[in-house]
Design a protein around this motif. Structure first.
Motif, PDB file in Angstrom:
ATOM      1  N   GLN A 156     -17.319   4.966 -33.592  1.00 57.42           N
ATOM      2  CA  GLN A 156     -16.902   4.780 -34.980  1.00 57.42           C
ATOM      3  C   GLN A 156     -17.017   6.030 -35.827  1.00 57.42           C
ATOM      4  O   GLN A 156     -16.381   6.150 -36.864  1.00 57.42           O
ATOM      5  CB  GLN A 156     -17.737   3.665 -35.631  1.00 57.42           C
ATOM      6  CG  GLN A 156     -19.212   4.026 -35.764  1.00 57.42           C
ATOM      7  CD  GLN A 156     -20.063   2.832 -36.157  1.00 57.42           C
ATOM      8  OE1 GLN A 156     -19.704   1.701 -35.888  1.00 57.42           O
ATOM      9  NE2 GLN A 156     -21.201   3.090 -36.777  1.00 57.42           N
ATOM     10  N   GLY A 157     -17.813   6.985 -35.373  1.00 56.87           N
ATOM     11  CA  GLY A 157     -18.147   8.112 -36.245  1.00 56.87           C
ATOM     12  C   GLY A 157     -17.113   9.216 -36.322  1.00 56.87           C
ATOM     13  O   GLY A 157     -17.181  10.068 -37.191  1.00 56.87           O
ATOM     14  N   CYS A 158     -16.158   9.221 -35.416  1.00 58.36           N
ATOM     15  CA  CYS A 158     -15.240  10.362 -35.377  1.00 58.36           C
ATOM     16  C   CYS A 158     -14.100  10.141 -36.364  1.00 58.36           C
ATOM     17  O   CYS A 158     -13.417   9.130 -36.332  1.00 58.36           O
ATOM     18  CB  CYS A 158     -14.697  10.545 -33.972  1.00 58.36           C
ATOM     19  SG  CYS A 158     -13.700  12.026 -33.815  1.00 58.36           S
ATOM     20  N   MET A 159     -13.905  11.107 -37.248  1.00 57.91           N
ATOM     21  CA  MET A 159     -12.910  10.939 -38.306  1.00 57.91           C
ATOM     22  C   MET A 159     -11.522  11.414 -37.884  1.00 57.91           C
ATOM     23  O   MET A 159     -10.551  11.192 -38.605  1.00 57.91           O
ATOM     24  CB  MET A 159     -13.329  11.747 -39.539  1.00 57.91           C
ATOM     25  CG  MET A 159     -14.300  11.006 -40.383  1.00 57.91           C
ATOM     26  SD  MET A 159     -13.575   9.486 -40.998  1.00 57.91           S
ATOM     27  CE  MET A 159     -15.040   8.502 -41.082  1.00 57.91           C
ATOM     28  N   LEU A 160     -11.426  12.109 -36.783  1.00 61.47           N
ATOM     29  CA  LEU A 160     -10.108  12.561 -36.331  1.00 61.47           C
ATOM     30  C   LEU A 160      -9.349  11.345 -35.816  1.00 61.47           C
ATOM     31  O   LEU A 160      -9.546  10.887 -34.702  1.00 61.47           O
ATOM     32  CB  LEU A 160     -10.279  13.600 -35.212  1.00 61.47           C
ATOM     33  CG  LEU A 160      -9.015  14.087 -34.522  1.00 61.47           C
ATOM     34  CD1 LEU A 160      -8.035  14.685 -35.508  1.00 61.47           C
ATOM     35  CD2 LEU A 160      -9.344  15.099 -33.448  1.00 61.47           C
ATOM     36  N   ARG A 161      -8.505  10.776 -36.669  1.00 62.58           N
ATOM     37  CA  ARG A 161      -7.790   9.554 -36.327  1.00 62.58           C
ATOM     38  C   ARG A 161      -6.391   9.603 -36.910  1.00 62.58           C
ATOM     39  O   ARG A 161      -6.152  10.297 -37.891  1.00 62.58           O
ATOM     40  CB  ARG A 161      -8.501   8.326 -36.913  1.00 62.58           C
ATOM     41  CG  ARG A 161      -9.706   7.919 -36.132  1.00 62.58           C
ATOM     42  CD  ARG A 161     -10.607   7.019 -36.923  1.00 62.58           C
ATOM     43  NE  ARG A 161     -11.882   6.949 -36.247  1.00 62.58           N
ATOM     44  CZ  ARG A 161     -12.156   6.080 -35.268  1.00 62.58           C
ATOM     45  NH1 ARG A 161     -11.265   5.189 -34.904  1.00 62.58           N
ATOM     46  NH2 ARG A 161     -13.307   6.095 -34.662  1.00 62.58           N
ATOM     47  N   ALA A 162      -5.494   8.821 -36.330  1.00 58.49           N
ATOM     48  CA  ALA A 162      -4.134   8.761 -36.860  1.00 58.49           C
ATOM     49  C   ALA A 162      -3.795   7.334 -37.239  1.00 58.49           C
ATOM     50  O   ALA A 162      -4.167   6.387 -36.548  1.00 58.49           O
ATOM     51  CB  ALA A 162      -3.149   9.275 -35.812  1.00 58.49           C
TER      52      ALA A 162
END
Ligand code: UDP
Ligand code: MG
Length: 329
Positions: A156-162
């Motif tokens: 859940q912690g990774c902000m690199l998302r599309a």
């Protein structure tokens, strides 16, 4: 710039002056290489260092594909991303941290995944480069969230998302004050997927999350997407009540058979302190929910924008969240 870009990259920035030059260099190089129409939306979350000025300079360098939203104070990473979403015009919207922990070179892979028809591309950090404490705490919270909410993410912690345009439009329609973007987005996703991405150590500067802020953030995640903690509490309360009734009956019978006794004082203290602890935790937990309801019903502006630097037609598109000249109450 009248045609909307294909890809919008939204980046919250808070006191990142040391890392920004490297970010600009790698990010724009990676995006230029993509061969798509793109824009970068930086949101300065009330930085006290030179970040705001550096973002202005970057806007001057690439005004065709850059927008900068400058906040009037520090409103937090997730509200900064919200503001970025309001200004982003792309078909695909990618979020990224400013500290280069998420390599910009991975954006292409996320966009490729979106092209395959997914509307939400989550990420899993390979070999996460953070302190052991952060990794362990985050794994525990991840497990808790997995159990008590309906949101399923490996990391859940990774902000690199599309995210797709539709998801971002749905988020723009939300008026949440305390939220956690990846989870909120997930609730609107119809075809989510996940890919593994590289993770790097912070390029410069230090983490903007103190232990306190991390705890607050995790409360936002749990209370914002689940009422299971409250329900567990009432169940626990029922359990304790039943046990104590049985115990009282047992003591009453024992009093008739054995006569008066005064042993076990410390056991009693032990049990009493344990229950007081639980009760205090329960009141606090209730307060977390009530406090959030209070913030929500006041309907104050969630953030205040000092200025927006954008190509003219882009600036006209989104509705500003609040009157510009308003002061924080
Ligand atoms: N950030 C922000 N406002 C804040 C705290 C952080 O905009 O109040 C930004 C920060 O500049 C960075 C991102 O959010 O781009 C993630 O922050 P950080 O790298 O400090 O978090 P960590 O990687 O330690 O979880
Ligand atoms: Mg970071």
């Amino acid at each position: 710039m009248s045609v909307p870009p294909d890809v919008s990259v939204v980046i919250p920035v808070y006191n990142e002056e040391a890392g920004l030059p490297a970010l600009f260099e790698r990010l724009y190089a990676a995006l230029d290489q993509l061969g798509r129409r793109f824009e970068v939306v930086f949101v300065d979350d009330g930085s006290l260092d030179r970040s705001g000025a550096m973002l202005r300079e970057q806007y001057q360098r690439r005004p065709d594909c850059t927008q900068v939203v400058l906040f009037n104070g520090n409103f937090g990473q997730h509200l900064a991303i919200m503001a970025g979403f309001e200004h982003a015009r792309g078909r695909v919207i990618v979020t990224l941290d400013a500290d280069l922990q998420n390599p910009p070179e991975e954006i292409g892979r996320l966009v490729a995944e979106m092209d395959r028809g997914f509307d939400y591309v989550g990420t899993i950090r390979q070999m996460r480069q953070d302190t052991a404490f952060r990794r362990v705490a985050s794994r525990m919270m991840n497990g808790l969230r997995e159990r008590i909410t309906r949101i399923h993410m490996t990391d859940q912690g990774c902000m690199l998302r599309a995210y797709s345009r539709d998801i971002v439009d749905a988020i723009n329609a939300c008026r949440e004050v305390n939220t956690f973007i990846p989870a909120l987005a997930y609730t609107f996703a119809q075809r989510p997927t996940e890919i593994e991405v590289r993770h790097e150590e912070r390029a410069a500067g230090e983490s903007k999350y103190s232990l306190y802020k991390l705890i607050r953030l995790n409360f936002d995640l749990v209370t914002g997407f689940s009422i299971v903690p409250l329900q567990m509490f009432s169940l626990f309360g029922i359990g304790i009540s039943v046990l104590s009734v049985i115990f009282v009956i047992f003591l009453a019978i024992r009093r008739l058979i054995v006569g008066p006794e005064a042993e076990g004082l410390f056991t009693l203290f032990g049990i009493a302190f344990f229950l007081i602890g639980i009760a205090l935790f329960g009141i606090g937990l209730l307060g977390e929910y009530v406090g959030r309801i209070y913030q929500q019903v006041r309907q104050r502006p969630r953030y205040l924008v000092r200025a927006v630097l954008a190509p003219q037609d882009a600036a006209l598109a989104p509705e500003p969240e609040a009157p510009r000249a308003l002061h924080r109450r």
